[in-house]
Design a protein around this motif. Structure first.
Motif, PDB file in Angstrom:
ATOM      1  N   ASP A   1      23.015 -19.264 -24.914  1.00 17.52           N
ATOM      2  CA  ASP A   1      21.983 -18.331 -25.356  1.00 17.52           C
ATOM      3  C   ASP A   1      20.618 -18.813 -24.886  1.00 17.52           C
ATOM      4  O   ASP A   1      20.311 -20.001 -24.963  1.00 17.52           O
TER       5      ASP A   1
ATOM      6  N   THR B   1      22.244 -13.832 -23.393  1.00 19.27           N
ATOM      7  CA  THR B   1      23.403 -14.709 -23.309  1.00 19.27           C
ATOM      8  C   THR B   1      23.893 -14.733 -21.871  1.00 19.27           C
ATOM      9  O   THR B   1      24.236 -13.698 -21.302  1.00 19.27           O
TER      10      THR B   1
ATOM     11  N   CYS C   1      15.488  -8.434 -32.805  1.00 20.67           N
ATOM     12  CA  CYS C   1      15.505  -8.888 -31.422  1.00 20.67           C
ATOM     13  C   CYS C   1      16.621  -8.170 -30.664  1.00 20.67           C
ATOM     14  O   CYS C   1      17.614  -7.732 -31.226  1.00 20.67           O
TER      15      CYS C   1
ATOM     16  N   HIS D   1      19.621  -8.097 -27.843  1.00 20.21           N
ATOM     17  CA  HIS D   1      20.650  -8.992 -27.306  1.00 20.21           C
ATOM     18  C   HIS D   1      21.204  -8.386 -26.024  1.00 20.21           C
ATOM     19  O   HIS D   1      21.531  -7.208 -25.976  1.00 20.21           O
TER      20      HIS D   1
ATOM     21  N   ASN E   1      13.962 -12.576 -27.666  1.00 23.20           N
ATOM     22  CA  ASN E   1      15.191 -11.799 -27.552  1.00 23.20           C
ATOM     23  C   ASN E   1      16.325 -12.724 -27.128  1.00 23.20           C
ATOM     24  O   ASN E   1      16.100 -13.741 -26.488  1.00 23.20           O
ATOM     25  N   GLU E   2      17.546 -12.356 -27.489  1.00 25.75           N
ATOM     26  CA  GLU E   2      18.701 -13.191 -27.186  1.00 25.75           C
ATOM     27  C   GLU E   2      19.369 -12.745 -25.887  1.00 25.75           C
ATOM     28  O   GLU E   2      19.991 -11.688 -25.817  1.00 25.75           O
TER      29      GLU E   2
END
Length: 139
Positions: free
Chosen positions: A39, A48, A4, A6, A45-46
């Protein structure tokens, strides 16, 4: 280990940003540090979101269909998920920065896309590809 992506971005007011990403876009929240970051599961997908005062600067870059706002990020969705997302955005009264339009019509790269911004001014481009298998294939 997953593959994934970030991305961490300034989000302004975290509560407002979280409502946008979860309630409007339909994402889920995950780990967080109260008052600092949260998050978001951005379609696997991450993303933040960081509490912030600043906003990213943005400019328009010329491409074949006109000008697009940069920086931006987004996601490629199935047509069904893309159409459902458009409906969620319109129901929520979110204004499009660039209304949905088709690019590369009648080619193997044909896609529908639109641009919106989150509450802190981060630009998102959402897409659906007619032929998603062609995305990273080289001729």
């Amino acid at each position: 280990m997953s593959n994934c992506f970030h991305l961490a971005i300034p989000a302004g007011d975290l509560n407002l940003a979280k409502k946008f990403y979860c309630d409007v876009l339909g994402c889920k929240s995950g780990n967080s540090e109260e008052g600092h970051w949260v998050d978001i599961d951005f379609w696997g997908n991450e993303l933040t979101l960081h509490q912030s005062e600043e906003r990213l600067p943005k400019v328009r870059h010329e491409v074949e269909m006109g000008s697009v706002l940069v920086p931006h990020f987004g996601i490629h969705l199935s047509d069904g998920a893309f159409q459902a997302l458009k409906e969620r955005i319109e129901t929520a009264g979110i204004a499009y920065l660039d209304k949905p339009y088709r690019r590369f019509t009648d080619s193997k790269y044909e896609q529908e896309t639109f641009f919106i911004e989150d509450p802190n001014g981060n630009i998102l481009e959402m897409k659906t590809l007619v032929n998603p298998k062609i995305l990273f294939k080289v001729d």
